[in-house]
Enzyme design. Sequence first.
Site, short mmCIF file in Angstrom:
data_model
loop_
_atom_site.label_atom_id
_atom_site.label_comp_id
_atom_site.label_asym_id
_atom_site.label_seq_id
_atom_site.Cartn_x
_atom_site.Cartn_y
_atom_site.Cartn_z
N ARG A 201 0.84 -1.28 0.19
CA ARG A 201 -0.05 -0.02 -0.11
C ARG A 201 0.98 1.34 -0.05
O ARG A 201 1.94 1.51 0.45
CB ARG A 201 -0.89 -0.09 1.12
CG ARG A 201 -1.64 1.54 1.42
CD ARG A 201 -2.83 1.24 2.28
NE ARG A 201 -3.40 2.59 2.23
CZ ARG A 201 -4.58 3.01 2.77
NH1 ARG A 201 -4.99 2.26 3.79
NH2 ARG A 201 -4.91 4.35 2.88
N ARG A 210 -6.67 2.23 -3.11
CA ARG A 210 -5.67 1.59 -2.25
C ARG A 210 -5.73 0.19 -2.66
O ARG A 210 -6.81 -0.57 -2.84
CB ARG A 210 -6.11 1.95 -0.79
CG ARG A 210 -7.33 1.36 -0.40
CD ARG A 210 -8.09 2.18 0.77
NE ARG A 210 -8.55 3.32 0.41
CZ ARG A 210 -9.31 4.27 0.96
NH1 ARG A 210 -9.62 4.17 2.05
NH2 ARG A 210 -9.93 5.32 0.58
N ASP A 213 -6.69 -1.83 2.59
CA ASP A 213 -6.95 -0.73 3.78
C ASP A 213 -7.43 -1.73 5.07
O ASP A 213 -8.37 -2.45 4.90
CB ASP A 213 -7.93 0.13 3.38
CG ASP A 213 -8.19 1.42 4.26
OD1 ASP A 213 -7.23 1.73 4.94
OD2 ASP A 213 -9.24 1.77 4.13
N ASP A 215 -8.73 -1.04 8.72
CA ASP A 215 -9.22 -0.13 9.71
C ASP A 215 -9.67 -0.76 11.02
O ASP A 215 -10.45 -1.58 10.98
CB ASP A 215 -10.45 0.60 9.15
CG ASP A 215 -9.77 1.65 8.18
OD1 ASP A 215 -8.64 2.25 8.24
OD2 ASP A 215 -10.71 1.90 7.19
#
Length: 274
Positions: A201, A210, A213, A215
């Site tokens: 990334r 991206r 990702d 999170d």
Amino acid sequence: MDQLRIKDLEVYAYHGLFGAEKELGQRFVLDLILDYDMTRAAQTKDLSASIHYGELAEQLTRWCQAEKEDLIETLAYHLINQIFFHYPLVEKVSLEVKKPWAPIPLPLDTCSVKLERSKRKAFIGLGTNQGDKAANLDAALKKIADNQKIQILKTSSRLKTEPWGGVEQEDFLNQVIQLETWMTPEELLETLLTIELDLGRVREIKWGPRLIDLDILYIGQELIDSPDLILPHPYVAERDFVLKSLVELAPHFIDPVKRKSMRQLLAELEKNHP
């Protein structure tokens, strides 16, 4: 929670900043508290539901003597990792490492450090919109699962979603997982960022394309507001694809800020944005 305690376990080992400490060694004293449910062991005498404190004391001695660390903080951290890895029953570890022969020319009884770590359940959102999206998610899941401090408990279905944030780009493939870890929130964040980098990334445009990702959405009911991490994730209630996955995994999980379940949050979002 029930507790197993080992107090004042003496170990002769070779830790310290000074060369003489690593060469000659010295006495260390360990105080350990393990939290785990002893009900099954107490009722059924099932040894697999218990921890043999004699064997554990011998293991602590071996682990303490296996390496030569500069800091007793590092020693305590490694010992806690070993305990969680070898004893899945354990929910919380409190460990104090005392150094009564610390090279300090002053009258004192002992120097020590005390570390506490608990298992936490967390929800992690995964997303990708570059290259082979399914393969990107598979690779991220493998790296997460390969970490000895993490156990993946549940994985949601994968959802194809439109870009969020106003940047023109390909659709995303998203997923949510529930995991259990004894890492601190900061250590978990650092681990996930490292996985993103390992998978290639590059952060160029906010809300932009991206490769992967990762999170942190929730860690239990914890509230965190730091420069590096905000929990709960500030956009959970605004993203239907995240809420749909969370409802699939844990429909009755309560958001600690809004005090509403995932099912309620999704219903409200769909009502306000049909």
